[in-house]
Enzyme design. Structure first.
Site, mmCIF file in Angstrom:
data_model
loop_
_atom_site.group_PDB
_atom_site.id
_atom_site.type_symbol
_atom_site.label_atom_id
_atom_site.label_comp_id
_atom_site.label_asym_id
_atom_site.label_seq_id
_atom_site.Cartn_x
_atom_site.Cartn_y
_atom_site.Cartn_z
ATOM 1 N N LYS A 79 126.242 -55.928 12.967
ATOM 2 C CA LYS A 79 125.864 -55.215 14.196
ATOM 3 C C LYS A 79 125.229 -53.892 13.791
ATOM 4 O O LYS A 79 125.861 -53.085 13.121
ATOM 5 C CB LYS A 79 127.124 -54.966 15.033
ATOM 6 C CG LYS A 79 126.916 -54.005 16.180
ATOM 7 C CD LYS A 79 128.205 -53.696 16.915
ATOM 8 C CE LYS A 79 127.997 -52.577 17.915
ATOM 9 N NZ LYS A 79 129.233 -52.158 18.565
ATOM 10 N N GLY A 363 137.827 -50.247 20.870
ATOM 11 C CA GLY A 363 139.222 -50.721 20.797
ATOM 12 C C GLY A 363 139.717 -50.802 19.358
ATOM 13 O O GLY A 363 140.775 -50.256 19.006
HETATM 14 P P1 FAD Z 1 147.203 -58.103 21.949
HETATM 15 O O1 FAD Z 1 146.052 -58.828 21.404
HETATM 16 O O2 FAD Z 1 147.485 -58.262 23.422
HETATM 17 O O3 FAD Z 1 148.482 -58.556 21.128
HETATM 18 C C1 FAD Z 1 149.796 -58.349 21.602
HETATM 19 C C2 FAD Z 1 150.776 -59.010 20.666
HETATM 20 O O4 FAD Z 1 152.086 -58.681 21.094
HETATM 21 C C3 FAD Z 1 150.705 -60.529 20.629
HETATM 22 O O5 FAD Z 1 150.844 -60.982 19.305
HETATM 23 C C4 FAD Z 1 151.918 -60.981 21.436
HETATM 24 O O6 FAD Z 1 152.410 -62.237 21.032
HETATM 25 C C5 FAD Z 1 152.881 -59.852 21.063
HETATM 26 N N1 FAD Z 1 153.976 -59.719 22.023
HETATM 27 C C6 FAD Z 1 153.922 -59.311 23.314
HETATM 28 N N2 FAD Z 1 155.152 -59.368 23.859
HETATM 29 C C7 FAD Z 1 155.991 -59.782 22.873
HETATM 30 C C8 FAD Z 1 157.387 -60.050 22.797
HETATM 31 N N3 FAD Z 1 158.179 -59.894 23.858
HETATM 32 N N4 FAD Z 1 157.905 -60.492 21.645
HETATM 33 C C9 FAD Z 1 157.132 -60.660 20.537
HETATM 34 N N5 FAD Z 1 155.821 -60.409 20.550
HETATM 35 C C10 FAD Z 1 155.242 -59.996 21.710
HETATM 36 N N6 FAD Z 1 137.755 -53.938 21.026
HETATM 37 C C11 FAD Z 1 136.707 -53.720 20.226
HETATM 38 O O7 FAD Z 1 136.823 -53.007 19.238
HETATM 39 N N7 FAD Z 1 135.502 -54.302 20.506
HETATM 40 C C12 FAD Z 1 135.293 -55.085 21.586
HETATM 41 O O8 FAD Z 1 134.192 -55.591 21.767
HETATM 42 C C13 FAD Z 1 136.382 -55.285 22.470
HETATM 43 N N8 FAD Z 1 136.224 -56.028 23.587
HETATM 44 C C14 FAD Z 1 137.283 -56.139 24.442
HETATM 45 C C15 FAD Z 1 137.089 -56.798 25.659
HETATM 46 C C16 FAD Z 1 138.138 -56.898 26.567
HETATM 47 C C17 FAD Z 1 137.932 -57.564 27.880
HETATM 48 C C18 FAD Z 1 139.411 -56.355 26.230
HETATM 49 C C19 FAD Z 1 140.554 -56.447 27.189
HETATM 50 C C20 FAD Z 1 139.607 -55.727 25.023
HETATM 51 C C21 FAD Z 1 138.540 -55.594 24.135
HETATM 52 N N9 FAD Z 1 138.691 -54.900 22.942
HETATM 53 C C22 FAD Z 1 137.621 -54.698 22.137
HETATM 54 C C23 FAD Z 1 139.993 -54.363 22.535
HETATM 55 C C24 FAD Z 1 140.633 -55.290 21.534
HETATM 56 O O9 FAD Z 1 140.646 -56.607 22.019
HETATM 57 C C25 FAD Z 1 142.055 -54.855 21.274
HETATM 58 O O10 FAD Z 1 142.055 -53.502 20.963
HETATM 59 C C26 FAD Z 1 142.616 -55.618 20.124
HETATM 60 O O11 FAD Z 1 142.488 -56.989 20.287
HETATM 61 C C27 FAD Z 1 144.060 -55.255 19.908
HETATM 62 O O12 FAD Z 1 144.898 -55.859 20.800
HETATM 63 P P2 FAD Z 1 146.441 -55.677 20.544
HETATM 64 O O13 FAD Z 1 146.777 -56.257 19.224
HETATM 65 O O14 FAD Z 1 146.810 -54.264 20.811
HETATM 66 O O15 FAD Z 1 147.117 -56.524 21.722
#
Ligand code: FAD
Length: 519
Positions: A79, A363
């Site tokens: 990119k 993100g």
């Molecule tokens: P999640 O992916 O939601 O993971 C949460 C984890 O917690 C999972 O493994 C789940 O199993 C676990 N969990 C939850 N509850 C429990 C429980 N009770 N017990 C055990 N485990 C649990 N970022 C970018 O940099 N570029 C992009 O282009 C981009 N596009 C995006 C588009 C959208 C629509 C969205 C919503 C986000 C986007 N992001 C982007 C942000 C990016 O997707 C996130 O920052 C990144 O995926 C990190 O997510 P996370 O790991 O914080 O949460």
């Protein structure tokens, strides 16, 4: 109380945030700490095909991973910029590239361009990258050399975080986030991270209100000193158990929903554009992220202006028949940040810490930045409050700064053809942005930026968005009338020559990734 470092870390959540944190902590501290990561097999991750910001290269370098190791496993592409379409008016586009803005005689080249516009495309005239993207070029040659540019590259890999400061790279990546999480699972577990697949059903607090353990359904209690909340929008540890409030940004950034589609593509036929595209729509914008196997696309919109069914219909019409059989993924977004990301012995990283709409792909940048700060301010057993405060200030500033920058996209967009876009001109804006706008209007040179570390000075990102979106009048510095323009005109010509020669010699992304795939 002890000054010995904290050694037992429990990470809850196995999305991009959880596994990036586990991998990075292992790379930083090796077996001097013990890391356990617990993730649910029942609660899914957010992973819609992500675009990143150019600092992400530091992350892979820190882990010692070469592109040929991880990119094919994550369907990753390059990119070089974000391409904004229709933000000014239908049919108009501009690039916000990963390229330092040159200065001539102390003034940014964009200022010179305003005084001496050499064409109607500031991005093509001031940056080499714009022409490369128009030509679908890879930033690397087939033999893996980086394009011949004046970028920091090829030096010995930095060993400390401090050595990363100031490095600027000409590109970032697109990749499938769930594949990256899978890749990093292997990386981290091979280096000693304990992986528990189970649901956390309860969170234990001690008499001080600090986390003592998480209770799992089948693996009993997981005890630790430091807990990292990577549970996504749920914020299971920080927001729920510790009741840390969430500061919403919705008053200034109203987009709160997204609908996503994964569109199949064939890299032998379809061109892989080396940029993320953000196309303005009636109630938000659509992202297009080209990967090796598919195109990730989605409509980010505000429910106050459009319902999910209409958003999905709009997205499907935008994509066309290629996605006819593909199911849509509707996502509700929590926009803003936790008041503090680190409370007591719990640090939230990822969506649990904060999130703004993905307009500038921040993100994963927030995640990477947070992990770096965690290593920098890593606690000892005395839990020195200063470390926590420094960490929280760093996170708060970067997220509030990004919010300000995103609001500029809407306030700056010339488009005002319906209520959604008209409201972007009258809605309250963050105070810091209001001050900047006043400065710009009176043409006081602006040297501040939310990304001084990556974007350098002058703050080219602000200049790009101001010039590209076209709704806020900008004027060149009056001083330029008094300075000989020859050097600036020569710089425009040098950019044109450089771009022409690079487009001629660099391979297309398709050719580059076919070579990577076929060996
Ligand atoms: P999640 O992916 O939601 O993971 C949460 C984890 O917690 C999972 O493994 C789940 O199993 C676990 N969990 C939850 N509850 C429990 C429980 N009770 N017990 C055990 N485990 C649990 N970022 C970018 O940099 N570029 C992009 O282009 C981009 N596009 C995006 C588009 C959208 C629509 C969205 C919503 C986000 C986007 N992001 C982007 C942000 C990016 O997707 C996130 O920052 C990144 O995926 C990190 O997510 P996370 O790991 O914080 O949460």
């Amino acid at each position: 109380m002890t000054h010995a470092p904290v050694r037992d870390v429990v990470i809850v959540g196995g999305g991009t945030a959880g596994w990036m944190t586990a991998a990075y902590l292992t790379a930083a501290f090796g077996d001097r700490i013990n890391v356990t990561l617990v993730e649910s097999a029942d609660v899914g991750t957010i992973g819609v095909g992500e675009a990143t910001f150019s600092d992400i290269r530091h992350f892979f370098e820190f882990l010692g991973l070469a592109e040929r190791d991880w990119m094919p496993a994550c369907n990753a592409t390059y990119k070089l910029a974000v391409r904004f379409e229709d933000w000014r008016e239908p049919g108009h586009h501009f690039y916000h590239p990963f390229e330092q803005l040159r200065s001539v005689k102390g003034f940014p080249l964009t200022d010179w361009w305003l005084r001496y516009p050499t064409s109607d495309r500031f991005d093509v005239d001031c940056f080499v990258m714009a022409s490369l993207i128009d030509g679908n070029r890879s930033p690397r040659y087939l033999d893996n050399r980086l394009l011949e540019q004046d970028f920091v590259e090829g030096e010995a890999a930095p060993n400390t975080i401090a050595e990363y400061q100031g490095a600027q790279f000409p590109y970032a990546y697109h990749f499938e986030a769930h594949l990256l999480a899978k890749y990093l699972t292997k990386y981290a577990t091979q280096r000693g991270v304990r992986h528990v697949v189970d649901n956390v059903v309860d969170v234990g607090l001690d008499e001080r209100g600090w986390l003592s353990h998480v209770q799992t359904a089948e693996h009993g209690r997981l005890e630790g000193d430091l807990f990292v909340d990577c549970t996504g929008f749920r914020g299971l540890l920080l927001n729920k158990a510790l009741e840390e409030p969430f500061v919403s940004y919705q008053d200034t950034l109203p987009n709160d929903s997204a609908v996503a589609l994964q569109v199949p593509m064939d890299m032998d036929k379809d061109p892989i554009r080396p940029c993320t595209t953000a196309t303005a729509q009636d109630a938000g914008w659509i992202w297009t992220i080209p990967l090796i196997s598919r195109i990730g696309t989605g409509y980010v919109y505000a429910r106050d202006y459009m319902d999910p069914e209409e958003a999905e219909r709009t997205l499907r019409a935008f994509v066309g028949p290629a996605a006819a059989d593909v199911p849509a993924n509707h996502i509700r977004m929590r926009i803003g940040r936790s008041r503090r990301s680190w409370v007591n012995n719990c640090v939230a990283i990822g969506l649990s810490s904060g999130f703004v709409e993905p307009l500038e792909s921040t993100g994963i940048f927030f995640i990477h930045y947070a992990i770096e700060q965690l290593v920098k301010y890593y606690p000892a057993g005395d839990w020195d409050l200063t470390l926590r405060e420094q960490y929280n200030n760093a996170l708060m500033n970067v997220m509030d700064g990004v919010r300000e920058f995103l609001v500029l996209h809407y306030r700056g967009a010339k488009r005002a053809d319906n209520q959604y876009w008209r409201d972007t001109k009258t809605r309250a804006i963050p105070d810091a942005l209001a001050e900047r706008l006043e400065l710009w209007e009176s043409k006081v040179p602006d040297t501040g930026t939310v990304y001084p570390r990556y974007h350098g000075l002058p703050p080219y990102s602000y200049n790009c968005i101001l010039l590209g979106t076209g709704g806020i009048p900008v004027r060149p510095s009056p001083a330029l009338d008094l300075i000989d323009e020859k050097a600036a005109l020569a710089e425009f010509q040098a950019i044109k020559d450089k771009a022409r020669s690079l487009v001629r010699t660099l391979p297309t992304q398709n050719a580059y990734f076919k070579r990577m795939r076929d060996g």
